[in-house]
Design an enzyme around this catalytic site. Structure first.
Site, short mmCIF file in Angstrom:
data_model
loop_
_atom_site.label_atom_id
_atom_site.label_comp_id
_atom_site.label_asym_id
_atom_site.label_seq_id
_atom_site.Cartn_x
_atom_site.Cartn_y
_atom_site.Cartn_z
N THR A 120 0.86 -1.19 0.00
CA THR A 120 0.00 0.00 0.00
C THR A 120 0.90 1.23 0.00
OG1 THR A 120 -1.63 -1.24 1.20
CG2 THR A 120 -1.88 1.15 1.22
N GLU A 159 -6.00 -10.58 7.07
CA GLU A 159 -5.23 -11.58 7.79
C GLU A 159 -6.21 -12.53 8.47
OE1 GLU A 159 -2.27 -9.78 10.30
OE2 GLU A 159 -1.66 -8.47 8.67
N CYS A 282 -3.20 -2.14 9.06
CA CYS A 282 -3.72 -1.48 7.84
C CYS A 282 -4.59 -0.27 8.11
CB CYS A 282 -4.50 -2.49 7.02
SG CYS A 282 -3.52 -3.95 6.70
N LYS A 285 -2.75 2.75 9.75
CA LYS A 285 -1.71 3.28 8.86
C LYS A 285 -2.34 3.94 7.63
CE LYS A 285 0.60 0.10 6.47
NZ LYS A 285 0.67 0.19 5.02
#
Ligand code: UGA
Length: 455
Positions: A120, A159, A282, A285
């Protein structure tokens, strides 16, 4: 096709194993020799359900190496799947991305190479990677026989269910300015798009699942799709958490509300589970990066900001609830059920458990945690935090003044509540993920506090 993957983290390894399973010749490259040794021994360095099994099936198609030249020289498609952790200002750290781009420029030899950003990356990184590859190609590549194109192919796997998410994806997104790059990647993913592969018995195809939507766009749109998707999911969670707090005040049940609004197909039922909010590598961030990109263009992104503010409040609420119920935290023994940021993973990045534990320890409480999979990793990674670890879930209740359910591992749901109650000094459970049944807890003599329900 001959594929190279740079980085064997959650994204890189899953992508590599799935592409190998689909029949491509895949070389996975990492700088960490110990990871490569493990992988060559048939073991995954991360916990992801069924990854070892799928890796065993695809074994003849997979090579794991630390040798950059060997990995990149013949590759026709190169995925960059390195980490882009947050810097203190919210921007991602692009050091690993830049080294990967330079290595690619120096070593490619195939006549046509598609370089794919799977990490990303900030919007505009496709162009930046292209310029880095070009500079290093001109300066360091000895053969100079390649033409290369850059594409963005964001990943949407979660995940804990990464393999199923990739094999039976909602969509494959490819952004590129060169139509040829899109064609190559469409070809690469064709068995997945057409679902022509034989399903692995341990990751069955959902019934009625026939094909994967393939979407192509320009580079920037693909990059923004990734951020917008994660920000939207994050704000869905924060929205239900905001409603949950109101539900507690007015005597409603946020879980019933989530069910009720989720039945509206315009809203959808997923990512409306109220509780202690999101963690992981994720959402935090990517929302920070989106805000930071907005700022560069003079936009304040208030909705994304609010989603973050609500999320950090959820963790603080856990402490507020305990202070309200127990009054004094000093000298209390608090149990934590679950340490990973979600079940079915050993990933501890931005795990609410650590934040909550640290706040309790700072207030003088003793914290005892247990996680069926992530505990060994926690002992290593959380060395500086004074958490103690229990040998099993039941032991978390020993002499506890309260037990907090942080990660909804299935085994926590099937604990004998009577046995738990017997062990506790003070029978209080705070359910941060909404898995426990009020009546069963009451029958066991335990006071249950659930996010989103008035107690
Ligand atoms: C997320 C996205 O879901 C993926 O599509 C994306 O590819 C990935 O980020 C990424 O960018 O790499 P992930 O972080 O692995 O995946 O896990 P999620 O299942 O999305 O859960 C994130 C957090 O939200 C967890 O802490 C989970 O407990 C929490 N959550 C999720 C809730 O609190 N409520 C919900 O209703 C759903």
């Amino acid at each position: 096709m001959k594929v190279a993957i740079i980085g064997t983290g959650y994204v890189g390894l899953t992508t590599g194993v799935v592409l190998g399973f689909l029949g491509h010749e895949v070389t996975c490259l990492d700088v960490d020799q110990s990871k490569i040794d493990l992988l060559n021994g048939g073991k995954s360095p991360i916990y992801e359900p069924h990854l070892d099994e799928l890796m065993a099936i695809a074994r003849s198609k997979l090579t794991f190496t630390v040798d950059t030249e060997k990995a990149l020289a013949q590759a026709e498609v190169i995925f960059i799947a390195v980490g882009t952790p947050s810097l203190p200002d919210g921007n991602p750290n692009l050091t690993y991305l830049s080294s990967a781009a330079q290595a690619i420029g120096a070593h490619i030899q195939a006549p046509h190479v598609v370089i794919v950003n799977k990490s990303t990356v900030p919007i505009g990184s496709g162009n930046w990677v292209e310029s880095l590859v070009r500079d290093s190609y001109r300066a360091e590549n000895k053969t100079q026989t390649s033409q290369f194109m850059v594409a963005s192919n964001p990943e949407f796997l979660r995940e804990g269910s990464a393999l199923s998410d990739m094999l039976y994806a909602d969509r494959v997104v490819v952004g590129a300015d060169e139509p040829k790059a899109v064609q190559v990647l469409r070809q690469l993913y064709l068995p997945l798009i057409e679902q022509s592969f034989k399903e692995p018995s341990f990751i069955p195809r959902p019934s009625g699942f026939k094909s994967v939507h393939f979407l192509s766009s320009d580079l920037q749109s693909a990059e923004l799709i990734k951020y917008a998707a994660n920000a939207f999911l994050a704000l869905k969670v924060s929205f239900i958490n905001e409603i949950a707090e109101l539900a507690e005040k007015v005597g409603a049940d946020a879980h019933a509300v989530a069910y009720g609004i989720g039945l509206d197909s315009r809203i959808g039922s997923r990512f409306l589970q109220a509780g202690i909010g999101w963690g992981g590598s994720c959402f935090g961030k990517d929302t920070a990066a989106l805000i930071s990109t907005g700022q560069e263009y003079g936009l304040s992104m208030p909705i994304t900001q609010a989603a973050r503010a609500v999320n950090s409040r959820q963790r603080a609420r856990m402490i507020e609830i305990l202070m309200h119920e127990l009054k004094i935290l000093k000298g209390r023994k608090i149990g934590l059920l679950g340490l990973a940021f979600k079940p079915f993973t050993d990933d501890l990045r931005d795990a609410p458990a650590l934040d909550i534990a640290q706040r309790l320890i700072d207030r003088g409480a003793k914290v005892v945690g247990y996680d069926p999979i992530a505990m060994d990793r926690a002992k290593l990674e959380w060395k500086n935090t004074d958490i103690q670890y229990a040998p099993d879930a039941l032991s978390v209740f020993d002499e506890a003044d309260a037990v907090l359910l942080v990660t909804e591992w299935p085994e926590f749901k099937t604990l004998s509540l009577e046995a738990c109650a017997e062990k506790m000094k003070n029978r209080l459970v705070v359910d941060g993920r909404g898995i426990y049944d009020q009546n069963k807890m009451t029958a066991a003599g335990i006071q249950l506090i659930t996010f989103g329900k008035s107690s």
